[in-house]
Design an enzyme around this catalytic site. Structure first.
Site, PDB file in Angstrom:
ATOM      1  N   GLU A  33     -21.732  -2.757  15.003  1.00  0.00           N
ATOM      2  CA  GLU A  33     -22.516  -2.403  16.165  1.00  0.00           C
ATOM      3  C   GLU A  33     -23.384  -3.568  16.647  1.00  0.00           C
ATOM      4  O   GLU A  33     -23.474  -3.827  17.834  1.00  0.00           O
ATOM      5  CB  GLU A  33     -23.406  -1.196  15.815  1.00  0.00           C
ATOM      6  CG  GLU A  33     -24.256  -0.689  16.946  1.00  0.00           C
ATOM      7  CD  GLU A  33     -23.459   0.074  17.986  1.00  0.00           C
ATOM      8  OE1 GLU A  33     -22.252   0.263  17.787  1.00  0.00           O
ATOM      9  OE2 GLU A  33     -24.055   0.458  19.012  1.00  0.00           O
ATOM     10  N   ASP A  34     -24.008  -4.269  15.716  1.00  0.00           N
ATOM     11  CA  ASP A  34     -25.063  -5.208  16.090  1.00  0.00           C
ATOM     12  C   ASP A  34     -24.689  -6.682  15.997  1.00  0.00           C
ATOM     13  O   ASP A  34     -25.507  -7.533  16.295  1.00  0.00           O
ATOM     14  CB  ASP A  34     -26.312  -4.979  15.212  1.00  0.00           C
ATOM     15  CG  ASP A  34     -26.848  -3.553  15.347  1.00  0.00           C
ATOM     16  OD1 ASP A  34     -26.490  -2.889  16.335  1.00  0.00           O
ATOM     17  OD2 ASP A  34     -27.603  -3.124  14.455  1.00  0.00           O
TER      18      ASP A  34
END
Ligand code: MN
Length: 727
Positions: free
Chosen positions: A81-82
């Site tokens: 996600e990051d």
């Protein structure tokens, strides 16, 4: 990597080695390095490197004795996600299992959890469960949330409140349901702290105030018990029980009690090696202190639905102060704290012993798995959840959740938003793409309904496409209102057809005197209103016609004492049998006669007649089980006999019961041909106890033929029984 982190990681390795000494630790270290590299430069709100978060998550998972894939997925859970890393990268570096778990956690991040309506929360919880195809995803997610809640002091007040609410609404009920008490309690206390800071401070101060006094008291009790258990050679771990502020608070509010009146505050816990020891310790404690009546609970023999087991008892301690004792084994203790996560500890090396199976049953029950997943070992291997298979959860473009029956279409969705949306709908976009109206929605779809300004209404076909009863009834509603003319025409058609079926004419039944009563009964103002309702299917034509017919027949029996003299009807309904039905009714000529369908009498049978209401005499076999049960049988029975030289054709119905075998039907057909009998109908079915039953209708002219046929059929191999039918 900084020395503090290295120390932490070494500690995690130590925890895992205790329960999983042969794990792939090289892979574990690789994951830590990978995550540190990927998150390089990112900071937590506290100003610390982001990497401390995955390390903390991994540690908690290790403390729950989770499998290595879960721990590695915990380390990598924010990577896709990051950071730049993709799920393919994870799969390549760490294998499919890890990548699958990371994907699961990532997917859950996209569920919007900030909603205004409380109603949505249950749906959101269910959705969480159904979207996480592997229970481990939920565990990682819960641990992730716990660490974020532990470090919530670094974010602003608004997000503190939002996060705390979300946690209390979504995460703690999940933790409870999965039996993860330790996490649940900590989360609840953290939420309590941020949502009701004043009450929280007050309560913890009050508890602290008397802590010393309380601990001294508890220590005294523990000493007394310890002496006794060691005397008896029982190895027992004794402890004061940790306080859980939120539950104390809830109890005080709910039971309107002061802090002093809450027993849980003075509580001890005894952990022993065996169930036998649990009951021995219970005996010891009950001997030492006076038990309070009605406060003993045996959750060992009757576990709670979330698999919690313990003995609970409340006793009167020294100075007359009550205290609570919990007694359990180490295994029960583990389960009490980590719930479903304990499953991995006891799973062992992939083998399932009986004890594990039992636990799995329990887990299955816990998760409300409706369908049997079959083989238990397979269940262990995949641990896929088969939850809520009868529901599907989708989003509006604004992020509200809609809960629809599985198999629902965009039309169901539209009507669940509002009937006006459904009635104006011309198409639908699902996840940004145009989809056909019969597209089956899947979990997580974002559905955008395309509407027009002018209301054109649904199409009749939609009734067969939609799945939800809500959509069905709203579509029907529309037709009822908007298509009145059309409905009335349909209604007339339906009525006409039904009249024909029942053998009446419109003028016979639709007389004003019958109709008025009917309209009043259903609260209609006009015949058109009634036809409208029949036309769109809310009332069946059969019901209407039958009601009117009943009125008609009542009338007729009143007016005509004589049976069967309804002019014009005789030919119509009895045309097949009037020519020569071969029955003589005692004392009456030219009377309407029909053969009962329940027992199909044929010449040669003993018969009786029964005077029906307005339908002449029905002829039954004398041994027909139905006839004697009929209304006023004694007064309505009438003598009948077969006429001489009756050459009519009668239908006889037989049921042939046989053990299943091939060519059975063929031989039966052969027997019929041999006897030159005409077959009207033949039907085969299988009974519950696995017999074949063949229902046969044959044309015969006299009883003798039937007897011959029955004898012949009985000779066929595997035939067990041949009976005349009487329904
Ligand atoms: Mn995270």
């Amino acid at each position: 990597m900084n020395p503090e982190m290295e120390k932490q990681i070494a500690e995690i390795e130590g925890i895992i080695r205790k329960y999983n000494p042969n794990g792939d630790f090289a892979k574990l270290y690789k994951a830590f390095e990978y995550a540190e590299q990927a998150h390089k430069g990112q900071l937590r709100k506290s100003g610390e490197p982001f990497f401390i978060h995955p390390v903390a998550v991994a540690k908690m998972l290790a403390e729950m004795d989770m499998d290595l894939s879960s721990i590695i997925a915990g380390i990598l859970h924010d990577v896709v996600e990051d950071t730049e890393a993709t799920s393919q990268d994870i799969a390549r570096e760490f294998g499919e299992d890890v990548s699958y778990l990371v994907d699961g956690v990532t997917k859950l991040k996209h569920i919007p959890t900030s909603t205004k309506e409380e109603l949505q929360n249950e749906n959101l919880r269910k959705m969480f469960l159904s979207m996480a195809s592997d229970i481990r995803v939920i565990l990682i997610k819960l641990v992730d949330r716990l660490h974020n809640m532990r470090t919530l002091q670094y974010v602003n007040t608004d997000s503190q409140i939002t996060k705390a609410k979300e946690t209390l609404e979504i995460y703690t009920p999940l933790a409870h349901r999965l039996g993860m008490t330790k996490i649940k309690w900590e989360l609840e206390d953290l939420c309590f702290k941020y949502l009701e800071p004043d009450t929280y401070k007050q309560l913890s101060a009050n508890i602290k105030q008397k802590r010393e006094e309380r601990e001294e008291y508890i220590q005294g009790i523990l000493e007394t018990i310890r002496e006794k258990t060691s005397e008896l050679g029982i190895s027992a771990f004794l402890d004061g029980r940790p306080k859980h502020l939120f539950s104390v608070h809830k109890k005080m509010v709910r039971q309107n009690k002061t802090l002093d009146q809450i027993y849980d505050l003075l509580a001890i816990r005894v952990i022993v090696d065996s169930v036998q020891d649990c009951y021995t310790v219970l005996g010891i404690i009950h001997e030492l202190y006076k038990p309070m009546p009605g406060r003993f609970k045996d959750y060992i023999s009757m576990p709670k639905p979330n698999m919690y087991q313990s003995l609970h008892t409340t006793l009167l301690g020294p100075k007359g102060m009550p205290f609570e004792a919990q007694i359990r084994t180490w295994e029960m203790h583990k389960i009490a704290e980590v719930g479903i996560a304990a499953h991995w500890k006891y799973k062992g090396g992939g083998t399932t012993d009986a004890a594990t199976d039992e636990k799995l049953d329990w887990v299955r029950h816990l998760l409300d798995i409706q369908k049997d997943t079959g083989d238990a070992s397979q269940f262990v291997e995949t641990f896929k959840m088969d939850l809520f298979t009868d529901e599907v959860f989708v989003f509006t473009p604004k992020g509200d959740v809609k809960n629809l029956p599985a198999g629902s279409t965009p039309i169901d969705f539209a009507y669940s938003v509002h009937s006006a949306v459904g009635n104006r709908m011309i198409g639908a976009k699902v996840n940004g793409e145009i989809k056909p109206l019969n597209y089956k929605l899947v979990n997580g779809d974002i559905v955008d309904i395309i509407t027009t300004k002018e209301v054109h209404g649904p199409s009749r076909d939609w009734l067969s496409i939609v799945k939800s009863s809500e959509a069905k009834s709203k579509i029907r509603q529309w037709f009822k209102k908007e298509r009145r003319e059309e409905n009335i025409e349909h209604g007339k058609d339906f009525i006409e057809r039904e009249l024909k079926k029942q053998g009446y004419t419109y003028n016979e039944l639709f007389r004003p005197e019958y109709l008025d009563a009917l309209l009043r009964r259903y609260n209609f103002n006009s015949l058109d209103d009634l036809l409208n309702v029949v036309g769109f299917g809310e009332l069946t034509a059969q019901k209407i016609v039958s009601r009117l017919r009943d009125e008609f027949l009542k009338d007729e029996t009143n007016h005509e004492a004589k049976i069967g003299k309804r002019p014009g009807q005789k030919e119509k309904r009895e045309s097949k049998q009037t020519t020569d039905h071969g029955i003589v009714v005692k004392g009456i000529d030219n009377c309407l006669v029909r053969f009962s369908r329940c027992c199909s009498p044929v010449p040669g049978d003993m018969i009786v007649g029964y005077i029906t209401r307005g339908r002449g005499v029905s002829v039954h076999r004398a041994d027909c089980p139905n006839i004697r049960a009929m209304e006023d049988f004694e007064s309505r029975a009438i003598d009948v006999r077969w006429a001489q030289n009756a050459h009519s054709v009668y239908n006889a119905e037989l049921a042939i019961k046989a053990f299943d075998r091939s060519n059975l039907l063929l031989e039966i057909a052969g027997a019929l041909a041999e006897l030159k009998l005409n077959t009207k109908a033949i039907n085969a079915r299988i009974t519950r106890d696995n017999y074949d039953v063949i229902d046969l209708t044959v044309e015969i002219t006299e009883r003798d033929q039937l007897d011959k046929l029955i004898k012949r059929l009985m000779r066929i191999e595997n035939v067990v029984e041949v009976t005349r039918k009487s329904n």
